[in-house]
Design a protein around this motif. Sequence first.
Motif, PDB file in Angstrom:
ATOM      1  N   ARG A  16       2.133  -3.519   6.921  1.00 21.85           N
ATOM      2  CA  ARG A  16       1.496  -2.639   5.236  1.00 21.85           C
ATOM      3  C   ARG A  16       3.097  -2.112   5.109  1.00 21.85           C
ATOM      4  O   ARG A  16       3.534  -1.305   5.835  1.00 21.85           O
ATOM      5  N   GLY A  17       3.191  -2.041   3.354  1.00 13.70           N
ATOM      6  CA  GLY A  17       4.259  -1.421   3.086  1.00 13.70           C
ATOM      7  C   GLY A  17       3.934  -1.000   1.603  1.00 13.70           C
ATOM      8  O   GLY A  17       3.532  -1.448   0.997  1.00 13.70           O
ATOM      9  N   GLU A  18       4.962   0.307   1.179  1.00 17.31           N
ATOM     10  CA  GLU A  18       5.130   0.523   0.094  1.00 17.31           C
ATOM     11  C   GLU A  18       5.942  -0.814  -0.867  1.00 17.31           C
ATOM     12  O   GLU A  18       5.460  -0.960  -2.110  1.00 17.31           O
ATOM     13  N   GLU A  19       7.142  -1.067  -0.117  1.00 21.82           N
ATOM     14  CA  GLU A  19       8.097  -1.687  -1.045  1.00 21.82           C
ATOM     15  C   GLU A  19       8.400  -3.571  -0.456  1.00 21.82           C
ATOM     16  O   GLU A  19       8.515  -3.778   1.530  1.00 21.82           O
ATOM     17  N   THR A  20       7.336  -4.191  -0.701  1.00 23.08           N
ATOM     18  CA  THR A  20       7.738  -5.687   0.401  1.00 23.08           C
ATOM     19  C   THR A  20       8.517  -6.745   0.993  1.00 23.08           C
ATOM     20  O   THR A  20       8.729  -6.546   1.864  1.00 23.08           O
ATOM     21  N   TYR A  21       9.474  -6.266  -0.269  1.00 25.82           N
ATOM     22  CA  TYR A  21      11.059  -6.920   0.250  1.00 25.82           C
ATOM     23  C   TYR A  21      10.917  -6.256   1.461  1.00 25.82           C
ATOM     24  O   TYR A  21      12.490  -7.033   2.343  1.00 25.82           O
ATOM     25  N   THR A  35       0.899  -1.102  -0.060  1.00 26.68           N
ATOM     26  CA  THR A  35      -0.369   0.051   0.342  1.00 26.68           C
ATOM     27  C   THR A  35       1.048   1.119  -0.012  1.00 26.68           C
ATOM     28  O   THR A  35       2.050   1.426   0.294  1.00 26.68           O
ATOM     29  N   ASN A  36       0.407   2.678  -0.042  1.00 28.88           N
ATOM     30  CA  ASN A  36       1.020   3.609   0.545  1.00 28.88           C
ATOM     31  C   ASN A  36       0.022   4.908   0.780  1.00 28.88           C
ATOM     32  O   ASN A  36      -1.096   4.610   1.189  1.00 28.88           O
ATOM     33  N   LEU A  37       0.643   5.576   1.065  1.00 34.33           N
ATOM     34  CA  LEU A  37      -0.252   6.971   1.439  1.00 34.33           C
ATOM     35  C   LEU A  37      -1.615   7.477   1.472  1.00 34.33           C
ATOM     36  O   LEU A  37      -2.530   7.486   1.809  1.00 34.33           O
ATOM     37  N   MET A  43      -8.970   5.208  -0.093  1.00 35.04           N
ATOM     38  CA  MET A  43      -9.457   3.510   0.002  1.00 35.04           C
ATOM     39  C   MET A  43      -9.066   2.959   0.899  1.00 35.04           C
ATOM     40  O   MET A  43      -8.447   1.570   0.937  1.00 35.04           O
ATOM     41  N   PRO A  44      -9.378   2.954   2.648  1.00 29.37           N
ATOM     42  CA  PRO A  44      -9.142   2.565   3.297  1.00 29.37           C
ATOM     43  C   PRO A  44      -9.654   1.139   3.475  1.00 29.37           C
ATOM     44  O   PRO A  44      -8.785   0.434   3.698  1.00 29.37           O
ATOM     45  N   GLN A  45     -10.677   1.499   2.814  1.00 27.39           N
ATOM     46  CA  GLN A  45     -11.384  -0.308   3.456  1.00 27.39           C
ATOM     47  C   GLN A  45     -10.921  -1.481   2.279  1.00 27.39           C
ATOM     48  O   GLN A  45     -10.906  -2.537   2.956  1.00 27.39           O
ATOM     49  N   VAL A  46     -10.474  -1.166   1.319  1.00 23.44           N
ATOM     50  CA  VAL A  46      -9.446  -1.770   0.348  1.00 23.44           C
ATOM     51  C   VAL A  46      -8.078  -2.403   0.672  1.00 23.44           C
ATOM     52  O   VAL A  46      -7.900  -3.948   1.194  1.00 23.44           O
ATOM     53  N   ILE A  47      -7.796  -1.887   1.898  1.00 22.65           N
ATOM     54  CA  ILE A  47      -6.271  -1.902   2.351  1.00 22.65           C
ATOM     55  C   ILE A  47      -7.051  -2.808   3.472  1.00 22.65           C
ATOM     56  O   ILE A  47      -5.731  -3.774   4.001  1.00 22.65           O
ATOM     57  N   ASP A  48      -7.883  -2.388   4.357  1.00 22.60           N
ATOM     58  CA  ASP A  48      -8.363  -3.463   5.574  1.00 22.60           C
ATOM     59  C   ASP A  48      -8.972  -4.252   4.972  1.00 22.60           C
ATOM     60  O   ASP A  48      -8.821  -6.220   6.233  1.00 22.60           O
ATOM     61  N   GLN A  49      -9.509  -5.008   3.620  1.00 21.62           N
ATOM     62  CA  GLN A  49     -10.114  -6.246   3.201  1.00 21.62           C
ATOM     63  C   GLN A  49      -8.693  -6.716   3.121  1.00 21.62           C
ATOM     64  O   GLN A  49      -8.930  -8.257   3.210  1.00 21.62           O
TER      65      GLN A  49
END
Length: 285
Positions: free
Chosen positions: A93-98, A50-52, A58-64
């Motif tokens: 949660r983060g912009e870069e998975t690695y 995700t990102n800020l 779209m906080p509901q998408v991230i929560d889901q």
Amino acid sequence: MNTQKCPFERLEKILLATDRSRFSEGAIREALSLSRRCSSKLIAISVVKTNLEFEMNMPQVIDQDEAEAMRHLETVRTKALEDGIDCEIITLRGEETYQEIVSAAGKDQADIIIMGRHGRTGLLRLMMGSVTAKVIGHAPCNILVVPPDAKVDCKQILIATDGSKYSETAAREAIGIAKRSDNSLVAVSVASSDIEIASAKVNVAKVEALATEEGIKIEGLTPTGKPYEAIVETAKQKNTDLIVLGSRGRTGLERLLMGSVAERVIGHTETAVLVAPKQNKVVAR
């Protein structure tokens, strides 16, 4: 061989990184197996990318997505508990998975990161998956990359060497695994042309000497061709279930990603690959 022996010298904490896809199935299976064999704590994580801006709009998408990740991790924990494994599950949660995976490994002082390898559908990072490549390039510990159908029994171990300091670290790791597993080792150094055969023989001889000191039966091979193709083919011919590689090659360039030979091996083999980027002090106990 006693399959219940722990093949690693120190494996108190295993970090399993799963992306919830079928490509993580092998990693999950082998992480559970190693946790059981080594009496290790298993830390299973899944990263929600995700990102800020996205979280604000779209906080509901991230929560889901995070809820789905947690449900997936709960299935992993259930399997672990059934096997008597101490298991902690974490969503991040983060912009870069690695970056999240590497950070978690450092924070929890993981001894190894186990993760899957994506399939042959894309060209990113030579079919290996950019997240896997970047984790290997930055990780503070060993990384075990497990294709979906691979099993890590350590019955036949292949160490690929090019004579670099990274290969020496990997060789000591492979010898330690072979010793603790009571099994033999295959050492391979690939000559790109006939001119390099002499150097390849020297590389293999160094590994053979280290293995002999530890009482390990070893076979040395110096095939000619493209390094990654020869390594993958040798692993197949020798029924290898673990390939051990250094994180970088002879060039020694401090790249963000690992050496291209290792990338290609991981991208093309169906065998589990252990990448050993750190300096190991002892061979075996």
